[in-house]
Structure formats: C-alpha cells, structure tokens
Design an enzyme around this catalytic site. Structure first.
Site, PDB file in Angstrom:
ATOM      1  N   CYS A  77       1.022  -1.165   0.164  1.00 56.19           N
ATOM      2  CA  CYS A  77       0.082  -0.225   0.170  1.00 56.19           C
ATOM      3  C   CYS A  77       0.756   1.301   0.104  1.00 56.19           C
ATOM      4  O   CYS A  77       0.426   2.042  -0.699  1.00 56.19           O
ATOM      5  CB  CYS A  77      -0.885   0.039   1.376  1.00 56.19           C
TER       6      CYS A  77
HETATM    7  N1  LIG Z   1      -3.614  -5.215   1.266  1.00 54.18           N
HETATM    8  C1  LIG Z   1      -3.953  -4.333   2.177  1.00 54.18           C
HETATM    9  O1  LIG Z   1      -3.217  -4.214   3.202  1.00 54.18           O
HETATM   10  C2  LIG Z   1      -4.906  -3.244   2.066  1.00 54.18           C
HETATM   11  C3  LIG Z   1      -5.244  -2.375   2.880  1.00 54.18           C
HETATM   12  C4  LIG Z   1      -6.138  -1.329   2.625  1.00 54.18           C
HETATM   13  C5  LIG Z   1      -6.408  -1.145   1.487  1.00 54.18           C
HETATM   14  N2  LIG Z   1      -6.266  -2.019   0.457  1.00 54.18           N
HETATM   15  C6  LIG Z   1      -6.620  -1.666  -0.827  1.00 54.18           C
HETATM   16  O2  LIG Z   1      -7.357  -2.585  -1.198  1.00 54.18           O
HETATM   17  C7  LIG Z   1      -7.567  -2.900  -2.677  1.00 54.18           C
HETATM   18  C8  LIG Z   1      -7.383  -4.641  -2.877  1.00 54.18           C
HETATM   19  O3  LIG Z   1      -6.111  -4.834  -2.091  1.00 54.18           O
HETATM   20  P1  LIG Z   1      -5.799  -6.320  -1.900  1.00 54.18           P
HETATM   21  O4  LIG Z   1      -4.390  -6.222  -1.173  1.00 54.18           O
HETATM   22  O5  LIG Z   1      -6.681  -7.283  -1.091  1.00 54.18           O
HETATM   23  O6  LIG Z   1      -5.465  -7.076  -3.314  1.00 54.18           O
HETATM   24  P2  LIG Z   1      -5.447  -8.613  -3.736  1.00 54.18           P
HETATM   25  O7  LIG Z   1      -4.606  -8.374  -4.982  1.00 54.18           O
HETATM   26  O8  LIG Z   1      -4.943  -9.401  -2.448  1.00 54.18           O
HETATM   27  O9  LIG Z   1      -6.746  -8.932  -4.185  1.00 54.18           O
HETATM   28  C9  LIG Z   1      -7.317  -8.443  -5.142  1.00 54.18           C
HETATM   29  C10 LIG Z   1      -8.226  -9.885  -5.760  1.00 54.18           C
HETATM   30  O10 LIG Z   1      -9.200  -9.165  -6.829  1.00 54.18           O
HETATM   31  C11 LIG Z   1      -9.414 -10.200  -7.634  1.00 54.18           C
HETATM   32  N3  LIG Z   1      -9.911  -9.467  -8.854  1.00 54.18           N
HETATM   33  C12 LIG Z   1      -9.925  -8.472  -9.635  1.00 54.18           C
HETATM   34  N4  LIG Z   1     -10.457  -8.138 -10.528  1.00 54.18           N
HETATM   35  C13 LIG Z   1     -11.648  -9.019 -10.276  1.00 54.18           C
HETATM   36  C14 LIG Z   1     -12.942  -8.936 -10.847  1.00 54.18           C
HETATM   37  N5  LIG Z   1     -13.380  -8.329 -11.993  1.00 54.18           N
HETATM   38  N6  LIG Z   1     -13.737  -9.862 -10.515  1.00 54.18           N
HETATM   39  C15 LIG Z   1     -13.464 -10.729  -9.468  1.00 54.18           C
HETATM   40  N7  LIG Z   1     -12.184 -10.698  -8.888  1.00 54.18           N
HETATM   41  C16 LIG Z   1     -11.245  -9.841  -9.177  1.00 54.18           C
HETATM   42  C17 LIG Z   1      -8.181 -10.662  -8.053  1.00 54.18           C
HETATM   43  O11 LIG Z   1      -8.040 -11.871  -8.679  1.00 54.18           O
HETATM   44  C18 LIG Z   1      -7.361 -10.640  -6.445  1.00 54.18           C
HETATM   45  O12 LIG Z   1      -7.820 -11.979  -6.025  1.00 54.18           O
HETATM   46  C19 LIG Z   1      -6.434  -2.245  -3.191  1.00 54.18           C
HETATM   47  O13 LIG Z   1      -7.077  -1.028  -3.621  1.00 54.18           O
HETATM   48  C20 LIG Z   1      -5.459  -1.857  -2.178  1.00 54.18           C
HETATM   49  O14 LIG Z   1      -4.797  -0.601  -2.460  1.00 54.18           O
HETATM   50  C21 LIG Z   1      -5.115  -3.039   0.547  1.00 54.18           C
END
Ligand SMILES: NC(=O)c1ccc[n+]([C@@H]2O[C@H](COP(=O)([O-])OP(=O)(O)OC[C@H]3O[C@@H](n4cnc5c(N)ncnc54)[C@H](O)[C@@H]3O)[C@@H](O)[C@H]2O)c1
Length: 444
Positions: free
Chosen positions: A267
């Site tokens: 992030c």
């Molecule tokens: N990881 C963290 O600590 C954290 C904390 C706060 C906010 N965020 C934010 O949250 C969001 C997600 O982060 P994350 O770490 O969970 O990402 P991630 O990559 O772990 O997960 C995203 C998932 O979405 C799926 N995906 C993408 N497009 C799709 C679709 N059209 N239909 C179905 N599935 C789909 C992917 O296959 C993947 O499994 C980002 O914007 C990130 O900045 C992350």
C-alpha cells in the site's frame, strides 16, 4: 438480514467478508481466480494471516461465507456489493483502475435485471473523484439505471494492517462512510451497526482522500523516524530512546516511530506514488511526499553499509538474510525491503542464505541465486554476518549460542530486533539502524 457480495477475494475482500460473516451476514466472495475460490470453499485462505484459517473454516462450515467465480449471479442475489479489487501502480506511479472499472461494468450489467435497491461500495483504495466520475457512471451505463432510487453508491476505505488484518477487520479503529446520498449511507451504516468504533459519514471524495491522507501520514512518520535514526547514529545517540521521549508528547503519540530499514507492503509506496502522480496531473508537485518515497528507497542500503563497515569488501562473504516478508506475521513480499537488500548483496558477490517463517515460497518467485535455510539457526551456520530485515518472533528468540554458529558473529539489525547491549555483552558485534554503532564512545 442483508446479503453481501464481495468482488475480489484478496487481503481486503476476504478479511472484510469474514468480518461480516462473523456478524452473521451471508457473504459470497467473488474472484476471477478459480483456485482461490476452490480453496476458499474448503476453508483455506489464499494468504497467511493469523487466526484467519480457523475462522474461515468455521464460517464456511456454518454456510455463512462461500467463494464463487460467478459475479453476475451473486451480485443479483445480494443487497450490497463491495468492490475490493486491486488498484496497482502503473509504470509512471499513477493508479491502475482497470480492475475497478471491470468490476463496476460487471456489477452494472448484473443490476440491469435486478428489481430491488442495491448498494455498491468501493472499498479499493482509489484517487479522489474515482467513485463519482468513473465507478458511478459505469454502473449507470451498464445497468441502464439512474443512481438514487434503484441503486446507491458508497466509498468505504479500508485501513486494515496486514499481519493483524483479521483483528483490524473485526475491531476497526474507525469506519469512514463516504456516501452519494443519505439512503446509500444509511444502508451501509446498517451493515456496520454492530461494529463498535467511531464512525464518520462524509461525501465520496473526502472518504477517498482520507485513505490517502492516512497512508501519507504513516509513511511520512516512518521516513521521519528513519531520517532521525541516520542522524542519531552520527551523534552516537540511540534513536529508540529518542523516539521514546518524542512519543511522550500527546501531539505526536508513541506509535509508528520505530526506525528501521524502510517500509514495504502493497500500500504505502503504491498509494503515495498514486497521490503524487494525481497531484501532479492537477499541477501541484508534492515535494514532501516525493522525499518520503526517496528516503524509503535508500534506507535498506544502510544495512549493507553497516555490514561493510565491519567486514570490508563483501565479495564471497556468506550472509544470512533473516525476514523476507515486508513485515512479520505475513507471507506478503510485495515491496519488501528484503528484495532490494538481496539484489544489492548479490551484485556485490555475496552468498546469501535466506530464511523466513512464512514467506520463502513467495520470495522465490521474485529472485534467483539465493539459498534457503530451514530455520533461522540453520541460516546462521558459518555466516560472516546476519542481516535482519523483519523482526519475526522466531528471530527475537535466538540465543547468544545460536550466533556462535556463525563464522563471524556480526548482527546487522534492520528492525531493532535485539537489545544491542545484550549481544555486545556476549561478544557479538552489533550494528543497527539508529543504534550508536561505531559511535559507542559517545555513550555518556
Ligand atoms: N492489502 C492491504 O493491506 C490493503 C489495506 C487497505 C486497502 N487496500 C486496498 O484494497 C484493494 C485490494 O487490495 P488487496 O491487497 O486485497 O488486493 P489483492 O490483489 O490481494 O486482491 C484482489 C483480488 O481481486 C481479484 N479480482 C480482480 N478483478 C476482479 C474481478 N473483476 N472480479 C473478481 N475478482 C477480481 C483478484 O483476482 C484478486 O484476488 C487495493 O485497492 C488496495 O490498495 C489494501
């Protein structure tokens, strides 16, 4: 009881889903990756996070949460959909919105046939105005419906910390609800009714900005502590003592002041680069945030400098690299400082033996040419020095005798894993970020 569909079963989507299921909501986590969904339905999370395995299994068995690859059907059968897909950096640092756009389009298509009111919640981190200028129009276009009566939109930033994600999702510090209109906000507030924490309602773009402003502040705090550490070292002052004193000030607070070899994770770098790029597109150059990022790219190399200050040329030296995930208690290696350190060491002709309790498999996908040990003690065997990149509990528990297995007993600590005085008393050479290092003579 409202039914929830979550698009994207990654760190945020799955932990959010588990938290709602724990509050007895029916949750379906939709993901494009079939294997992730199959595992989820067997109660196996796609990443390591303390306590998640057990809770997910329990909730899957109770039928409260399941995975699916079918977006349309599950959106139609639910009342609220959360967009939790990734928002990766593009090569110029700006935000990549392709997954968010795809999700919005697909949700729009699903809503075309739906009769009842539906709420779409953006939980992915997105630049201010994205929800109102991109997500909302896409849903209207593909659903052929006008926002208001038939569907609503909220922006609900996520603040969870990896390594503590489940606890953070179950017991957040605060919940921010950005709402298009009152009905959208009221609907989301109902879902969060039993979450006991401070809640703030605002408009969509403010909610989006709160996430960026929070991450910018936290990253700035870390780069600030790291800068102070590098200065402290020059004066023979222990930065940890300094920050203890600094943190006593109520205006500052004692959190997030631990100096180290830089922040990693999915992030901070991504989000700060995104808000920097977005600001520049509006003709404002955020000088402070650019420096926060610059500082973070060079900080890991302080550890290499410290190793060289004791060993001289590192060519053909054997170094144990402990901690590969970007922080303890996660197997996430995104933006881990261990990668920068390992690449630089390899360039210098070092033989690296690495170890991490959970992240070795993920790290192997990032870099070749490294050997791996089966535990921390084994990694130390015959090493000329050991570099600690993340302070897993297993490392903290290493004993003086364990360091005696090294060829040279040199510990270079990137996270103040050890009490330096204890190692020094036992004849181990200690170098660490923000420690007095060669300036120990200034102790008094
Ligand atoms: N990881 C963290 O600590 C954290 C904390 C706060 C906010 N965020 C934010 O949250 C969001 C997600 O982060 P994350 O770490 O969970 O990402 P991630 O990559 O772990 O997960 C995203 C998932 O979405 C799926 N995906 C993408 N497009 C799709 C679709 N059209 N239909 C179905 N599935 C789909 C992917 O296959 C993947 O499994 C980002 O914007 C990130 O900045 C992350």
């Amino acid at each position: 009881m409202m039914k929830i569909s979550i698009i994207g079963a990654g760190y945020v989507g799955l932990t959010t889903g588990v938290a709602f299921a724990e509050h007895d909501f029916n949750v379906v986590c939709v993901d494009k990756i079939k294997k992730k969904v199959e595992n989820l339905n067997m109660g196996i999370p796609p990443f390591y996070e303390q306590g998640l395995n057990r809770m997910l299994k329990k909730l899957v068995n109770k039928g409260l949460i399941k995975g699916s690859t079918e977006l349309e059907k599950n959106v139609k059968n639910s009342d609220v959909s959360f967009i939790c897909v990734g928002t990766p950096s593009l090569p110029d640092g700006s935000i990549g919105l392709e997954y968010v756009k795809d999700a919005a389009k697909e949700i729009g298509k699903a809503l075309k046939e739906k009769k009842d009111y539906h709420l779409v919640v953006v939980k992915s981190t997105v630049i201010p105005l994205t929800t109102e200028k991109i997500v909302l129009p896409l849903i209207e276009k593909y659903s052929k419906k006008k926002i208001g009566k038939k569907f609503g939109v909220c922006m609900n930033p996520e603040f969870l910390r990896e390594g503590n994600a489940l606890n953070d999702a179950l017991h957040p510090d605060r919940i921010v609800v950005g709402e298009y209109d009152k009905k959208s906000g009221d609907t989301l507030m109902k879902l969060y009714k039993n979450f006991k924490c401070r809640k703030m309602r605002t408009n969509l773009r403010t909610a989006e900005m709160i996430k960026y402003a929070s991450n910018s502040f936290l990253a700035t705090k870390i780069s600030y502590a790291n800068e102070m550490a590098n200065i402290c070292e020059k004066f023979g002052v222990d930065v940890y003592d300094v920050m203890k004193g600094v943190g006593l000030d109520k205006r500052i607070a004692p959190y997030f002041l631990n100096a180290g070899c830089g922040f990693g994770g999915s992030c901070f770098k991504k989000d700060i680069s995104a808000i920097v790029a977005a600001s520049k597109s509006k003709k404002y150059k955020p000088k402070l945030l650019e420096k926060v990022l610059d500082m973070n790219e060079t900080q890991p190399f302080q550890l290499i400098r410290m190793a060289e200050s004791v060993l001289g040329n590192l060519k053909n030296k054997k170094i144990a690299l402990l901690g590969l995930s970007f922080k303890p208690d996660t197997d996430d290696v995104r933006e881990t400082r261990a990668l920068l350190i390992a690449k630089k060491l390899l360039k210098k002709g070092v033989k690296i033996v690495a170890y991490d309790p959970k992240a070795m498999e993920n790290f192997k996908n990032l870099i070749n040419g490294i050997d791996y040990a089966k535990n921390a003690k084994d990694a130390l065997k015959d090493a000329d020095a050991c570099i600690i990149q993340s302070d897993w509990k297993e490392f903290k528990e290493l004993k003086t005798e364990d360091f005696k297995r090294m060829r040279k007993q040199i510990v270079v600590d990137g996270r103040r894993t050890f009490e330096p005085e204890i190692l020094l008393r036992n004849g181990i050479i200690y170098r660490g970020i923000g420690w007095r290092n060669e300036n120990s003579q200034h102790k008094k």
